[in-house]
Design a protein around this motif. Structure first.
Motif, PDB file in Angstrom:
ATOM      1  N   HIS A  87      -3.971  -2.890   6.948  1.00 49.47           N
ATOM      2  CA  HIS A  87      -3.884  -1.624   6.823  1.00 49.47           C
ATOM      3  C   HIS A  87      -3.900  -0.907   5.697  1.00 49.47           C
ATOM      4  N   ASP A  88      -2.902  -1.751   4.999  1.00 53.94           N
ATOM      5  CA  ASP A  88      -2.773  -0.595   3.443  1.00 53.94           C
ATOM      6  C   ASP A  88      -4.029  -1.065   2.172  1.00 53.94           C
ATOM      7  N   ARG A  89      -4.527  -1.068   2.794  1.00 56.52           N
ATOM      8  CA  ARG A  89      -6.219  -1.981   2.194  1.00 56.52           C
ATOM      9  C   ARG A  89      -7.978  -1.364   2.782  1.00 56.52           C
ATOM     10  N   GLN A 143      -2.435   1.127  14.231  1.00 60.40           N
ATOM     11  CA  GLN A 143      -2.232   0.216  13.101  1.00 60.40           C
ATOM     12  C   GLN A 143      -2.141  -0.575  14.094  1.00 60.40           C
TER      13      GLN A 143
END
Length: 256
Positions: A87-89, A143
């Motif tokens: 999720h951070d990308r 998420q």
């Protein structure tokens, strides 16, 4: 009304060669365009039928090996993949989604890398979010953490249309689902040359909302064909009147 002499009629007949030849060339072009549009109509109908058939395929297949991907043969196949979302990308791509009748929602499509156990990565178009949910913390319930299974349809990179702005990775402004560009911007490696459009399986919290692929490809080729054939008919009519007057109307200018 005086009749035309044989020599004058012959001269007028010869004067029709140039406009007649030009008319035939234009007529061939117009008829060719009409026939081409009919062929495109058949191709578009076949594509729509193929999408509908593949979208309901059960059970979903395994995504193809990266080096065996054939966009023409494999796109729109229904597949299932398992892995962990990074999720951070994630990348937000500007887009619209159907809202109330006659109104479209403005927002983004969420493309999230799915890291698989074999070390490969597949971009997943998880679905649409409205503009007000742009920040991940405003849709934290969606998420998904841990291993996840995604079912959806294979898609190739999206080509940029004439009126679509060019994506700007430096500003993180994306307007097309550009797989290679997004992978480079997010420093992803071993990325599939295709992405998966997630189906409508509900996400926790309701967003992103998958299942946005619509089989509503424009198919106006029959109208276009009628237009070209209609222009061709008008051309025949105009030249016929012009030729008749040239050959029979004494008021027409004499051919030089």
């Amino acid at each position: 009304m005086a009749a035309l002499s044989a020599s004058e009629r012959s001269a007028r007949l010869r004067s029709l060669w140039a406009p007649g030849l030009a008319t035939l060339v234009c007529l061939a072009i117009l008829l060719g365009l009409g026939v081409w549009q009919l062929a495109r109509k058949g191709e578009k109908e076949a594509l729509i039928a193929r999408i509908i058939e593949r979208s309901h395929a059960e059970p979903p297949a395994t995504p193809p090996p990266f080096d065996a991907w054939d966009a023409k043969a494999d796109e729109f196949n229904r597949v299932r993949a398992r892995g962990t979302f990074l999720h951070d990308r994630e990348t937000l791509v500007h887009g619209l989604a159907p809202g109330e009748p006659g109104r479209a929602l403005q927002g983004f499509y969420v493309l999230t890398p799915l890291k698989r156990d074999d070390g490969t990565t597949i971009l997943i178009n998880r679905g649409f979010i409205p503009t007000e949910l742009k920040r991940p913390e405003d849709r934290a319930a969606g998420q998904v953490t841990g291993e996840a299974t995604v079912t959806g349809m294979l898609r190739a990179s999206e080509a940029r249309g004439l009126f679509v702005p060019e994506s700007d990775p430096k500003r993180d402004a994306w307007f097309t689902r550009d797989i290679a560009g997004i992978a480079a911007a997010r420093e992803l490696t071993n990325v599939a040359p295709y992405l998966i459009e997630a189906d409508a399986t509900p996400n926790p919290g309701g967003w992103p909302r998958g299942g946005q692929l619509r089989v509503d490809l424009p198919n106006n080729h029959l109208q276009y064909a009628f237009t070209w054939f209609g222009i061709a008919a008008c051309l025949i009519g105009v030249f016929s009147v012009f030729a008749w007057r040239r050959l029979h109307d004494p008021a027409e200018p004499k051919a030089g």
